[in-house]
Design a protein around this motif. Structure first.
Motif: not given
Length: 608
Positions: A534-551, A583-593
């Motif tokens: 709750r404190d994170r959101i109150a202090s301005g943190w936000e959720f985002r979706a980011t696409g990963l590519t080979e670059e 569980r750690k993220p695997k990443g990879g091209a085409g994955t959205t985190i």
């Protein structure tokens, strides 16, 4: 079957152990490979049976095979009856009544015609086998429904029809067989009708008394908790045996009635009983399917010809769809759901088991083509299992009757943190819903056009009215640690413990406050408590979706967001992985985190 030149065979205990390992192993392999479990079990049974002749149930198990299969089928149908709570029918009730009252007789007639004209059987054998073909196999429908993720109503129609019509089909075969005996012998028709009606009456009465007696004993604490499941099992076997002794196959009706009664008795221990029965049913379905497939011999399989293919096509394209479409005509069931139900009619172990029994009985009274019933039954089961195993999901998607195209997330708790996360998930076209017992806490979610449920997610109202099928993951995110733990613990058996998450509990690292691993769910993301999130959101943190590519890789993102937290990742195949400490993220091209990061201005100041 084994011949004189074959090996002596396996010892019964070794044979049963191998059957169990093959059955459960097939289901696990199917889960790993995302294949229909029934198809894998069918292939495994044929491979070790007529294929490699490793197991021959008739040779290795002998006279115990038939009673074992009969008892297993009885327990399977009882467990099916336990799932038939009338409150869960809701808008499917009228369709189910039509499928049972009109669909069963019409299916009997159409199946009899298909057997006579397509398979070439006599009218006597066709009438008996046609009654058995009413059944659509709850042992097959259940795993198919889990895989296809249908909407609530078509899933309820298929499930209820399969379980209710199973004993109806067996009794229809009994009726037809009694009529054949009357026509073939000097048996008095009135006596045959009297025997049939007596058997059905005894089955219904025994099932009702058995269910009432168990419900009363459990509710009044006449049976200790640790003995409830054993008493339940023994009661099921006793009711089945007594009813079956009165009239063959009536025991199936008795145990189904007994299961339905208990399902609607609102017992406090009902959930635990049903879960144990579900586990037992998985083992029994696996074992019985492997046994029946392995029990086929090569000569029987080689006897299948073009007439067999014509028979299967007639059933799949005419004998099954026509009665369903007529039964559901002018009903409130949408035409897309009617088509799905009409062209979904897999047969299972009950059909093969009962068909083998009646085939032998027909031959014993001089009807020679009764010997053709078992191979035809197996051909129908094999064809429909493979056909519907691979086509139900694509057909459901094409007709638009799936709950969702991708597994979604159910968030319990209507805080701003929940709303922010749900918005990002919904933007990725994932089904998401927020549930809360406080209507005011759902206001922000409703304003953002998010799906909500007002009420306790563990209530009977939620169980009977809420469609859980679109959701694969659960996040318990309320401000009450004890309630989060309760939600995660209660829903873990249903969703899988790997799919249930909750906030970290306050003081969870102290010995006197720690809980055993059997309670609660996984700790989500960076292990925040509710207050920290709750404190994170109150202090301005936000959720985002980011696409990963080979670059732009995961490492690049971490360099740009050193304080950010990866909460989940969505694969190119639309599979969502919620992350925790293990569980750690695997990443990879085409994955959205899906990430939780400081707001843009604060991130810029940190990086510079």
């Amino acid at each position: 079957m084994a011949t004189a030149g074959d090996a002596a065979g396996l010892a019964p205990v070794l044979a049963l152990g191998l059957v169990g390992a093959l059955g459960v192993g097939s289901q696990w392999l199917a889960w790993r490979m995302r294949l229909p479990g029934i198809v894998v079990m069918l292939v495994a049974g044929l491979a070790v049976g007529p294929g490699l002749n490793i197991i021959d149930p008739a040779r290795d198990i002998g006279d115990l095979l038939q009673p074992m299969v009969a008892i297993a089928v009885a327990i399977i149908l009882f467990e099916g009856g336990l799932t038939l709570n009338f409150e869960s029918l809701s808008d499917a009730a009228r369709g189910v009544r039509r499928l049972v009252i009109y669909g069963a007789p019409l299916g009997w007639i159409s199946s009899t015609a298909a057997l006579h004209y397509a398979a070439g059987l006599s009218w006597e054998s066709s009438a008996v086998f046609g009654g058995i073909m009413i059944v659509t196999g709850p042992t097959v429908i259940a795993p198919l429904l889990r895989q296809a993720r249908l909407k609530r109503r078509p899933a309820a129609l298929l499930q209820w029809e399969a379980i209710v019509n199973d004993p109806v089909g067996a009794l229809a075969a009994v009726l037809a067989f009694e009529v054949v005996i009357v026509l073939r012998t000097a048996t008095d028709a009135g006596h045959a009708v009297q025997v049939l009606l007596t058997g059905i009456t005894v089955a219904v009465v025994l099932g009702g008394i058995g269910g009432w007696g168990l419900a009363r004993a459990f509710r009044n604490a006449l049976v200790p908790e640790y003995m409830k499941v054993p008493v339940l099992f023994v009661s099921v076997l006793a009711v089945f045996a007594v009813s079956d002794a009165t009239l063959h196959e009536s025991g199936l009706l008795a145990v189904t009635v007994m299961g339905v009664y208990i399902a609607n008795a609102h017992l406090p221990s009902y959930a635990e009983i049903r879960r144990f029965k579900e586990h037992a049913t998985v083992l029994l379905v696996s074992g019985v399917f492997i046994l029946l497939a392995a029990n086929m011999n090569r000569e029987t399989l080689m006897s299948l010809n073009l007439r067999t293919l014509l028979f299967v096509l007639a059933v799949v394209l005419v004998a099954r769809p026509l009665p369903v479409l007529i039964s559901l005509a002018f009903s409130d069931v949408p035409w897309r759901e009617r088509l799905l139900v009409a062209f979904t009619g897999p047969r299972g172990v009950v059909l093969v088991a009962v068909a083998g029994l009646f085939g032998e009985r027909l031959v014993s009274i001089g009807i020679e083509d009764g010997a053709s019933i078992p191979p035809l039954a197996f051909a129908l089961v094999a064809a429909t299992v493979v056909l519907h195993g691979f086509t139900l999901s694509p057909m459901a998607r094409a007709l638009g009757v799936t709950a969702s195209s991708a597994p979604g997330v159910l968030i319990v708790g209507g805080s701003r943190w929940s709303v922010k996360l749900a918005e990002v998930l919904q933007s990725l076209e994932l089904p998401v819903m927020i549930a809360d017992t406080n209507r005011a806490r759902l206001r922000m979610a409703r304003e953002r056009n998010l799906r909500t449920f007002y009420g306790d997610i563990l209530s009977e109202a939620a169980e009977h009215r809420l469609d859980f099928m679109p959701y694969e993951k659960i996040i318990a995110a309320t401000d009450n640690d004890a309630y989060n733990t309760l939600v995660a613990t209660d829903l873990a058996p249903e969703f899988g413990r790997e799919n249930v998450f909750q906030f970290s509990r306050e003081k969870h690292d102290k010995a006197r406050h720690s809980l055993p691993p059997t309670l609660g769910g996984r700790r989500l993301g960076c292990g925040d408590t509710f207050e920290a999130a709750r404190d994170r959101i109150a202090s301005g943190w936000e959720f985002r979706a980011t696409g990963l590519t080979e670059e732009f890789t995961l490492a690049n993102w971490r360099d740009m967001n050193p304080n950010g937290v990866v909460m989940a990742e969505l694969t190119p195949q639309m599979q969502l992985r919620l992350l925790d400490d293990s569980r750690k993220p695997k990443g990879g091209a085409g994955t959205t985190i899906i990430v939780l990061v400081p707001e843009r201005e604060k991130r810029s100041s940190v990086q510079h």
